[in-house]
Write an enzyme that holds these catalytic residues in place. Structure first.
Site, PDB file in Angstrom:
ATOM      1  N   GLU A   8      -1.205  -1.292  -6.332  1.00 25.63           N
ATOM      2  CA  GLU A   8      -2.356  -0.668  -6.965  1.00 25.63           C
ATOM      3  C   GLU A   8      -1.899   0.116  -8.181  1.00 25.63           C
ATOM      4  O   GLU A   8      -0.770   0.580  -8.235  1.00 25.63           O
ATOM      5  CB  GLU A   8      -3.029   0.300  -5.993  1.00 25.63           C
ATOM      6  CG  GLU A   8      -3.960  -0.373  -5.026  1.00 25.63           C
ATOM      7  CD  GLU A   8      -4.572   0.660  -4.095  1.00 25.63           C
ATOM      8  OE1 GLU A   8      -5.796   0.792  -4.117  1.00 25.63           O
ATOM      9  OE2 GLU A   8      -3.825   1.315  -3.374  1.00 25.63           O
TER      10      GLU A   8
ATOM     11  N   ASP B 179      -3.760   1.182   6.695  1.00 22.41           N
ATOM     12  CA  ASP B 179      -2.832   0.867   5.607  1.00 22.41           C
ATOM     13  C   ASP B 179      -2.553  -0.629   5.483  1.00 22.41           C
ATOM     14  O   ASP B 179      -2.447  -1.166   4.385  1.00 22.41           O
ATOM     15  CB  ASP B 179      -1.510   1.629   5.797  1.00 22.41           C
ATOM     16  CG  ASP B 179      -1.722   3.136   5.726  1.00 22.41           C
ATOM     17  OD1 ASP B 179      -2.735   3.556   5.134  1.00 22.41           O
ATOM     18  OD2 ASP B 179      -0.893   3.881   6.275  1.00 22.41           O
TER      19      ASP B 179
ATOM     20  N   ASP C 284       0.865  -1.175   0.000  1.00 25.23           N
ATOM     21  CA  ASP C 284       0.000   0.000   0.000  1.00 25.23           C
ATOM     22  C   ASP C 284       0.901   1.223   0.000  1.00 25.23           C
ATOM     23  O   ASP C 284       1.747   1.382   0.879  1.00 25.23           O
ATOM     24  CB  ASP C 284      -0.908   0.007   1.230  1.00 25.23           C
ATOM     25  CG  ASP C 284      -1.777   1.255   1.269  1.00 25.23           C
ATOM     26  OD1 ASP C 284      -2.666   1.377   0.409  1.00 25.23           O
ATOM     27  OD2 ASP C 284      -1.547   2.112   2.135  1.00 25.23           O
TER      28      ASP C 284
END
Ligand SMILES: [Zn+2]
Length: 427
Positions: free
Chosen positions: A292, A383, A208
Protein backbone atom coordinates in the site's frame (compact mmCIF):
# COMPACT_ATOMS: atom_id res chain seq x y z
CA UNK A 1 23.12 -0.17 1.11
CA UNK A 2 21.77 2.40 -1.24
CA UNK A 3 21.18 2.37 -4.95
CA UNK A 4 22.72 4.81 -7.38
CA UNK A 5 21.62 3.88 -10.85
CA UNK A 6 24.28 4.43 -13.47
CA UNK A 7 24.51 2.81 -16.86
CA UNK A 8 22.21 -0.10 -17.62
CA UNK A 9 23.03 -3.11 -15.49
CA UNK A 10 25.66 -1.44 -13.29
CA UNK A 11 24.80 -0.01 -9.96
CA UNK A 12 26.73 1.80 -7.38
CA UNK A 13 26.19 0.11 -4.10
CA UNK A 14 27.16 1.07 -0.58
CA UNK A 15 28.47 -1.41 1.96
CA UNK A 16 28.78 -0.15 5.50
CA UNK A 17 31.21 -1.53 8.04
CA UNK A 18 32.04 -0.61 11.57
CA UNK A 19 35.65 0.14 12.41
CA UNK A 20 37.56 0.79 15.62
CA UNK A 21 40.00 3.68 15.29
CA UNK A 22 43.16 3.94 17.37
CA UNK A 23 43.28 6.92 19.71
CA UNK A 24 45.43 8.74 17.18
CA UNK A 25 43.07 7.94 14.30
CA UNK A 26 40.02 8.98 16.33
CA UNK A 27 41.65 12.35 17.04
CA UNK A 28 42.66 12.85 13.44
CA UNK A 29 39.13 11.98 12.32
CA UNK A 30 37.60 14.35 14.86
CA UNK A 31 39.76 17.12 13.37
CA UNK A 32 38.73 16.01 9.88
CA UNK A 33 35.01 16.15 10.73
CA UNK A 34 35.49 19.57 12.27
CA UNK A 35 37.44 20.83 9.27
CA UNK A 36 34.77 19.56 6.86
CA UNK A 37 32.13 21.42 8.83
CA UNK A 38 34.27 24.56 8.99
CA UNK A 39 34.99 24.53 5.25
CA UNK A 40 31.32 23.90 4.45
CA UNK A 41 30.26 26.84 6.59
CA UNK A 42 32.96 29.15 5.19
CA UNK A 43 32.00 28.17 1.66
CA UNK A 44 28.37 28.89 2.49
CA UNK A 45 29.25 32.29 3.99
CA UNK A 46 31.31 33.13 0.91
CA UNK A 47 28.61 32.16 -1.55
CA UNK A 48 25.69 33.75 0.23
CA UNK A 49 27.72 36.86 1.15
CA UNK A 50 28.84 37.43 -2.45
CA UNK A 51 25.27 37.19 -3.61
CA UNK A 52 23.74 39.36 -0.87
CA UNK A 53 26.31 42.13 -1.07
CA UNK A 54 27.33 42.16 -4.72
CA UNK A 55 24.80 39.99 -6.55
CA UNK A 56 27.75 37.88 -7.67
CA UNK A 57 27.39 34.15 -8.22
CA UNK A 58 30.20 32.13 -6.63
CA UNK A 59 30.41 28.50 -7.77
CA UNK A 60 32.21 25.32 -6.75
CA UNK A 61 35.47 26.20 -8.53
CA UNK A 62 35.76 29.58 -6.81
CA UNK A 63 35.18 28.03 -3.38
CA UNK A 64 37.98 25.54 -4.12
CA UNK A 65 40.32 28.42 -4.92
CA UNK A 66 39.26 30.11 -1.69
CA UNK A 67 40.12 26.90 0.18
CA UNK A 68 43.73 27.15 -1.01
CA UNK A 69 43.76 30.68 0.36
CA UNK A 70 42.35 29.71 3.74
CA UNK A 71 45.15 27.21 4.21
CA UNK A 72 47.74 29.96 3.73
CA UNK A 73 46.18 32.20 6.39
CA UNK A 74 47.66 31.60 9.81
CA UNK A 75 44.37 31.26 11.75
CA UNK A 76 43.17 28.48 9.50
CA UNK A 77 46.52 26.86 8.73
CA UNK A 78 45.40 23.81 10.73
CA UNK A 79 43.34 22.84 7.68
CA UNK A 80 46.59 21.51 6.20
CA UNK A 81 46.42 18.60 8.68
CA UNK A 82 43.38 17.33 6.81
CA UNK A 83 43.40 15.79 3.33
CA UNK A 84 42.57 18.47 0.78
CA UNK A 85 40.47 16.11 -1.36
CA UNK A 86 38.26 15.49 1.68
CA UNK A 87 37.77 19.23 2.16
CA UNK A 88 36.99 19.64 -1.53
CA UNK A 89 34.28 16.99 -1.18
CA UNK A 90 32.77 19.09 1.58
CA UNK A 91 32.59 22.01 -0.84
CA UNK A 92 31.12 19.69 -3.45
CA UNK A 93 28.38 18.76 -0.99
CA UNK A 94 27.68 22.42 -0.45
CA UNK A 95 27.44 22.86 -4.21
CA UNK A 96 25.02 19.94 -4.47
CA UNK A 97 22.87 21.49 -1.75
CA UNK A 98 22.82 24.70 -3.81
CA UNK A 99 21.91 22.81 -6.97
CA UNK A 100 18.98 21.18 -5.20
CA UNK A 101 17.89 24.58 -3.94
CA UNK A 102 18.09 26.09 -7.46
CA UNK A 103 15.94 23.25 -8.80
CA UNK A 104 13.47 23.88 -5.98
CA UNK A 105 14.15 20.40 -4.64
CA UNK A 106 15.51 21.57 -1.33
CA UNK A 107 15.80 24.39 1.12
CA UNK A 108 18.56 26.98 1.16
CA UNK A 109 21.72 25.32 2.55
CA UNK A 110 22.09 25.74 6.32
CA UNK A 111 25.19 26.03 8.45
CA UNK A 112 26.46 22.78 9.94
CA UNK A 113 26.52 22.73 13.72
CA UNK A 114 28.73 20.64 15.92
CA UNK A 115 26.76 17.87 17.59
CA UNK A 116 23.70 18.57 15.45
CA UNK A 117 24.90 17.68 11.97
CA UNK A 118 26.17 14.23 11.17
CA UNK A 119 29.94 13.81 11.43
CA UNK A 120 31.03 12.70 7.99
CA UNK A 121 34.02 12.89 5.66
CA UNK A 122 34.14 11.69 2.06
CA UNK A 123 37.32 10.21 0.57
CA UNK A 124 37.48 9.90 -3.20
CA UNK A 125 39.79 7.47 -4.99
CA UNK A 126 42.93 9.56 -4.39
CA UNK A 127 42.15 9.98 -0.69
CA UNK A 128 42.75 6.39 0.40
CA UNK A 129 44.63 3.24 -0.49
CA UNK A 130 43.07 -0.18 -0.82
CA UNK A 131 44.99 -3.44 -0.72
CA UNK A 132 42.84 -6.51 -1.14
CA UNK A 133 43.52 -9.46 1.16
CA UNK A 134 44.60 -12.38 -1.04
CA UNK A 135 43.36 -14.91 1.51
CA UNK A 136 39.96 -13.28 2.03
CA UNK A 137 38.95 -11.63 -1.26
CA UNK A 138 36.49 -8.76 -0.87
CA UNK A 139 38.17 -7.64 2.33
CA UNK A 140 41.46 -5.84 2.73
CA UNK A 141 43.42 -2.97 4.12
CA UNK A 142 42.11 0.58 3.84
CA UNK A 143 44.39 3.44 4.76
CA UNK A 144 43.04 6.99 4.79
CA UNK A 145 45.02 10.01 3.62
CA UNK A 146 46.98 11.68 6.44
CA UNK A 147 46.88 8.50 8.52
CA UNK A 148 49.75 6.07 8.96
CA UNK A 149 47.88 2.94 10.06
CA UNK A 150 45.17 1.08 8.16
CA UNK A 151 41.65 1.07 9.65
CA UNK A 152 40.64 -1.80 11.92
CA UNK A 153 37.51 -2.77 9.99
CA UNK A 154 35.05 -5.48 11.02
CA UNK A 155 34.27 -7.05 7.68
CA UNK A 156 30.75 -8.29 8.42
CA UNK A 157 30.65 -9.47 4.81
CA UNK A 158 32.98 -9.46 1.83
CA UNK A 159 32.65 -6.95 -0.99
CA UNK A 160 31.48 -8.61 -4.23
CA UNK A 161 34.23 -10.38 -6.16
CA UNK A 162 36.23 -8.19 -8.51
CA UNK A 163 34.99 -4.86 -7.20
CA UNK A 164 37.15 -2.02 -5.96
CA UNK A 165 35.93 0.71 -3.61
CA UNK A 166 35.60 3.96 -5.55
CA UNK A 167 34.61 6.23 -2.68
CA UNK A 168 34.57 6.03 1.10
CA UNK A 169 32.38 7.90 3.53
CA UNK A 170 33.65 7.85 7.09
CA UNK A 171 31.06 8.71 9.73
CA UNK A 172 30.73 8.93 13.47
CA UNK A 173 27.25 8.58 14.92
CA UNK A 174 25.91 10.25 18.03
CA UNK A 175 26.73 7.17 20.06
CA UNK A 176 30.39 7.69 19.11
CA UNK A 177 30.64 4.67 16.78
CA UNK A 178 32.72 4.89 13.62
CA UNK A 179 31.61 3.49 10.28
CA UNK A 180 33.06 3.39 6.82
CA UNK A 181 30.70 3.16 3.86
CA UNK A 182 32.43 1.84 0.78
CA UNK A 183 30.90 2.63 -2.57
CA UNK A 184 31.55 -0.06 -5.16
CA UNK A 185 30.43 -0.47 -8.75
CA UNK A 186 28.62 -3.70 -9.32
CA UNK A 187 27.00 -5.46 -12.24
CA UNK A 188 23.58 -6.66 -11.17
CA UNK A 189 22.23 -9.67 -12.99
CA UNK A 190 18.42 -9.87 -12.98
CA UNK A 191 17.09 -13.09 -11.45
CA UNK A 192 15.12 -15.52 -13.63
CA UNK A 193 11.38 -14.74 -13.56
CA UNK A 194 9.22 -16.73 -11.12
CA UNK A 195 5.81 -18.03 -12.10
CA UNK A 196 2.97 -19.70 -10.24
CA UNK A 197 3.77 -23.44 -10.67
CA UNK A 198 2.20 -24.84 -13.84
CA UNK A 199 1.17 -21.49 -15.31
CA UNK A 200 2.49 -18.33 -16.99
CA UNK A 201 1.07 -16.20 -14.20
CA UNK A 202 3.82 -14.25 -12.40
CA UNK A 203 4.11 -15.20 -8.74
CA UNK A 204 2.88 -12.32 -6.61
CA UNK A 205 2.81 -11.43 -2.95
CA UNK A 206 0.72 -8.84 -1.10
CA UNK A 207 2.08 -7.14 2.01
CA UNK A 208 0.07 -5.60 4.81
CA UNK A 209 2.13 -3.34 7.03
CA UNK A 210 0.75 -3.12 10.52
CA UNK A 211 1.27 -2.71 14.20
CA UNK A 212 0.28 -6.12 15.57
CA UNK A 213 2.80 -7.69 13.18
CA UNK A 214 5.37 -5.74 11.24
CA UNK A 215 4.35 -7.37 7.98
CA UNK A 216 1.59 -9.84 7.08
CA UNK A 217 1.77 -11.72 3.77
CA UNK A 218 -1.31 -12.81 1.82
CA UNK A 219 -0.45 -16.48 2.42
CA UNK A 220 -0.94 -15.89 6.15
CA UNK A 221 2.73 -15.54 7.10
CA UNK A 222 3.28 -12.97 9.82
CA UNK A 223 6.62 -11.32 10.36
CA UNK A 224 6.89 -10.09 13.91
CA UNK A 225 9.05 -7.48 15.47
CA UNK A 226 12.14 -9.23 16.83
CA UNK A 227 11.91 -9.79 20.56
CA UNK A 228 15.26 -8.08 20.98
CA UNK A 229 13.83 -4.93 19.45
CA UNK A 230 10.92 -4.91 21.87
CA UNK A 231 13.35 -5.13 24.75
CA UNK A 232 15.36 -2.23 23.37
CA UNK A 233 12.20 -0.22 22.84
CA UNK A 234 11.06 -0.76 26.42
CA UNK A 235 14.44 0.32 27.67
CA UNK A 236 14.27 3.35 25.42
CA UNK A 237 10.89 4.39 26.80
CA UNK A 238 12.27 4.07 30.32
CA UNK A 239 15.33 6.18 29.52
CA UNK A 240 13.20 8.84 27.90
CA UNK A 241 11.11 9.16 31.04
CA UNK A 242 14.33 9.38 33.02
CA UNK A 243 15.66 12.11 30.76
CA UNK A 244 12.67 14.34 31.52
CA UNK A 245 13.41 14.15 35.24
CA UNK A 246 17.04 15.23 34.88
CA UNK A 247 18.03 18.87 35.22
CA UNK A 248 18.65 20.62 31.92
CA UNK A 249 22.33 21.06 31.13
CA UNK A 250 23.42 18.64 33.86
CA UNK A 251 26.04 15.97 33.32
CA UNK A 252 23.59 13.23 34.24
CA UNK A 253 21.22 14.40 31.56
CA UNK A 254 24.05 14.21 29.06
CA UNK A 255 24.81 10.66 30.12
CA UNK A 256 21.21 9.58 29.66
CA UNK A 257 21.14 11.27 26.30
CA UNK A 258 24.24 9.33 25.24
CA UNK A 259 22.61 6.07 26.25
CA UNK A 260 19.48 6.98 24.31
CA UNK A 261 21.56 7.69 21.22
CA UNK A 262 23.31 4.34 21.56
CA UNK A 263 19.97 2.52 21.90
CA UNK A 264 18.55 4.28 18.87
CA UNK A 265 21.59 3.13 16.92
CA UNK A 266 21.13 -0.46 18.13
CA UNK A 267 17.43 -0.46 17.26
CA UNK A 268 18.09 0.78 13.75
CA UNK A 269 20.81 -1.85 13.26
CA UNK A 270 18.50 -4.69 14.28
CA UNK A 271 15.73 -3.29 12.09
CA UNK A 272 17.93 -2.81 9.05
CA UNK A 273 19.23 -6.34 9.34
CA UNK A 274 15.72 -7.79 9.67
CA UNK A 275 14.33 -5.78 6.76
CA UNK A 276 17.32 -6.53 4.56
CA UNK A 277 16.87 -10.29 4.98
CA UNK A 278 13.07 -10.11 4.62
CA UNK A 279 13.11 -8.01 1.44
CA UNK A 280 15.81 -10.16 -0.16
CA UNK A 281 13.76 -13.29 0.49
CA UNK A 282 10.53 -11.72 -0.82
CA UNK A 283 12.21 -10.38 -3.95
CA UNK A 284 13.86 -13.75 -4.67
CA UNK A 285 10.65 -15.73 -4.25
CA UNK A 286 8.24 -13.45 -6.10
CA UNK A 287 7.96 -11.71 -9.45
CA UNK A 288 5.45 -9.05 -8.38
CA UNK A 289 5.38 -7.44 -4.94
CA UNK A 290 2.42 -5.33 -3.86
CA UNK A 291 2.29 -2.82 -1.02
CA UNK A 292 0.00 0.00 0.00
CA UNK A 293 1.00 3.60 -0.45
CA UNK A 294 2.87 4.63 2.66
CA UNK A 295 0.57 7.58 3.29
CA UNK A 296 -2.31 5.17 3.88
CA UNK A 297 -0.30 3.46 6.56
CA UNK A 298 0.34 6.79 8.20
CA UNK A 299 -3.34 7.67 8.18
CA UNK A 300 -4.22 4.39 9.77
CA UNK A 301 -1.52 4.87 12.30
CA UNK A 302 -2.84 8.27 13.34
CA UNK A 303 -6.27 6.77 13.94
CA UNK A 304 -4.82 3.83 15.80
CA UNK A 305 -2.56 5.92 17.95
CA UNK A 306 -5.34 7.53 19.98
CA UNK A 307 -5.48 6.18 23.51
CA UNK A 308 -3.92 2.87 22.62
CA UNK A 309 -2.12 0.87 25.23
CA UNK A 310 1.62 0.96 25.75
CA UNK A 311 2.40 -2.10 23.71
CA UNK A 312 0.94 -0.54 20.61
CA UNK A 313 3.01 2.55 21.27
CA UNK A 314 6.17 0.49 21.46
CA UNK A 315 5.36 -1.26 18.21
CA UNK A 316 4.67 2.08 16.64
CA UNK A 317 8.05 3.36 17.71
CA UNK A 318 9.67 0.42 15.98
CA UNK A 319 7.47 0.51 12.90
CA UNK A 320 7.61 4.21 12.12
CA UNK A 321 11.03 4.28 10.56
CA UNK A 322 10.77 0.66 9.43
CA UNK A 323 8.02 1.09 6.87
CA UNK A 324 9.82 3.76 4.92
CA UNK A 325 12.97 1.67 4.94
CA UNK A 326 11.06 -1.45 3.84
CA UNK A 327 9.59 0.36 0.84
CA UNK A 328 12.94 1.85 -0.08
CA UNK A 329 14.63 -1.57 0.01
CA UNK A 330 11.84 -3.20 -2.01
CA UNK A 331 12.10 -0.45 -4.59
CA UNK A 332 15.76 -0.82 -5.34
CA UNK A 333 15.88 -4.57 -5.00
CA UNK A 334 13.02 -4.89 -7.51
CA UNK A 335 15.00 -2.69 -9.85
CA UNK A 336 18.20 -4.69 -9.39
CA UNK A 337 16.68 -8.11 -9.80
CA UNK A 338 14.12 -7.39 -12.52
CA UNK A 339 11.01 -7.61 -10.35
CA UNK A 340 7.93 -5.38 -10.29
CA UNK A 341 6.83 -3.40 -7.25
CA UNK A 342 3.20 -2.27 -7.34
CA UNK A 343 2.09 0.48 -4.97
CA UNK A 344 -1.70 0.48 -4.66
CA UNK A 345 -3.83 3.51 -4.08
CA UNK A 346 -4.11 5.25 -0.77
CA UNK A 347 -7.90 5.18 -0.89
CA UNK A 348 -8.10 1.50 -1.55
CA UNK A 349 -10.28 -0.10 1.22
CA UNK A 350 -7.97 -3.02 1.96
CA UNK A 351 -9.22 -3.71 5.49
CA UNK A 352 -12.95 -3.23 4.84
CA UNK A 353 -13.36 -5.36 1.73
CA UNK A 354 -14.02 -9.09 1.97
CA UNK A 355 -11.30 -10.74 -0.10
CA UNK A 356 -13.60 -13.66 -0.96
CA UNK A 357 -16.72 -11.90 -2.32
CA UNK A 358 -15.46 -8.27 -2.52
CA UNK A 359 -18.39 -6.99 -0.41
CA UNK A 360 -17.44 -3.79 1.35
CA UNK A 361 -18.11 -4.08 5.07
CA UNK A 362 -18.17 -1.44 7.80
CA UNK A 363 -14.91 0.09 9.00
CA UNK A 364 -13.57 -1.81 11.96
CA UNK A 365 -11.53 -0.74 14.93
CA UNK A 366 -7.98 -2.06 14.95
CA UNK A 367 -8.74 -4.08 18.09
CA UNK A 368 -10.96 -6.32 15.94
CA UNK A 369 -8.42 -8.94 14.85
CA UNK A 370 -10.85 -11.19 13.00
CA UNK A 371 -14.31 -10.95 11.46
CA UNK A 372 -16.95 -12.85 9.50
CA UNK A 373 -18.22 -11.46 6.19
CA UNK A 374 -21.96 -10.68 6.42
CA UNK A 375 -22.43 -11.46 2.70
CA UNK A 376 -20.63 -14.74 2.13
CA UNK A 377 -19.78 -15.95 5.63
CA UNK A 378 -16.02 -16.11 5.03
CA UNK A 379 -13.96 -15.96 8.22
CA UNK A 380 -11.13 -13.46 7.99
CA UNK A 381 -8.00 -12.56 9.90
CA UNK A 382 -7.89 -8.80 9.61
CA UNK A 383 -4.31 -8.49 8.36
CA UNK A 384 -4.31 -11.53 6.07
CA UNK A 385 -7.55 -10.34 4.44
CA UNK A 386 -5.96 -6.95 3.88
CA UNK A 387 -2.83 -8.53 2.37
CA UNK A 388 -4.95 -10.63 -0.04
CA UNK A 389 -6.88 -7.52 -1.10
CA UNK A 390 -3.66 -5.62 -1.63
CA UNK A 391 -2.24 -8.43 -3.78
CA UNK A 392 -5.42 -8.71 -5.89
CA UNK A 393 -5.61 -4.98 -6.47
CA UNK A 394 -1.90 -4.92 -7.31
CA UNK A 395 -2.29 -7.70 -9.86
CA UNK A 396 -5.26 -5.88 -11.44
CA UNK A 397 -2.99 -2.87 -11.98
CA UNK A 398 -0.12 -5.10 -13.09
CA UNK A 399 -2.20 -6.68 -15.87
CA UNK A 400 -3.56 -3.30 -16.88
CA UNK A 401 0.00 -2.15 -17.51
CA UNK A 402 1.30 -5.49 -18.85
CA UNK A 403 -1.56 -5.76 -21.38
CA UNK A 404 -0.57 -2.42 -22.88
CA UNK A 405 3.05 -3.44 -23.48
CA UNK A 406 4.37 -4.55 -26.88
CA UNK A 407 5.08 -8.31 -26.99
CA UNK A 408 8.38 -9.31 -25.41
CA UNK A 409 8.67 -6.13 -23.35
CA UNK A 410 9.14 -6.67 -19.64
CA UNK A 411 6.83 -5.06 -17.11
CA UNK A 412 8.30 -1.94 -15.47
CA UNK A 413 10.03 -2.28 -12.10
CA UNK A 414 7.62 0.17 -10.48
CA UNK A 415 3.88 0.57 -10.97
CA UNK A 416 2.20 3.22 -8.89
CA UNK A 417 -1.59 3.47 -8.71
CA UNK A 418 -1.43 7.24 -8.40
CA UNK A 419 0.29 7.37 -11.83
CA UNK A 420 -2.48 5.36 -13.47
CA UNK A 421 -5.41 7.73 -13.15
CA UNK A 422 -7.81 5.83 -15.37
CA UNK A 423 -7.86 2.82 -13.09
CA UNK A 424 -8.47 4.48 -9.77
CA UNK A 425 -12.14 3.48 -9.92
CA UNK A 426 -11.29 0.22 -8.22
CA UNK A 427 -13.14 -2.27 -6.04
ZN1 LIG B 1 -17.55 -12.00 1.70
Amino acid sequence: MQPHSKEQGTHHRLYRFRFYPTKEQAEQLARTFGACRWVYNEGLALRSGAWERHRVHVGFAETCRALTGWKRVEESAWLAEVSSTVLQQSLRHLDQAYQRFFKRQGRYPARKKKGRSRDAAVYVRTGFTWVEDAERPGTGLIRLAKQSEPLDIRWSRALPAGTVPVRLTVTRDRAGRHFVSTLVEERMVPLPAVFVPGSREPKAVGLDLGLASLVTLDDGTKVDHPRLMRRYAEKLARLQRELHKKVRGSRNRDKVRQRIARLHALISDVRRDLLDKLTTRLVRENQVLVVEDLSVVNLVRAARGRGRQRKAKLNQLISDAGWGELLRMLRYKCEWYGRTLVIVDRFFPSTRRCSACHAKGPSRDVSVRGWVCAECGAVHDRDVNAAVNVRDEGMRLYWLVAAGLPPGRKAPTLIRASDLEACSAAA
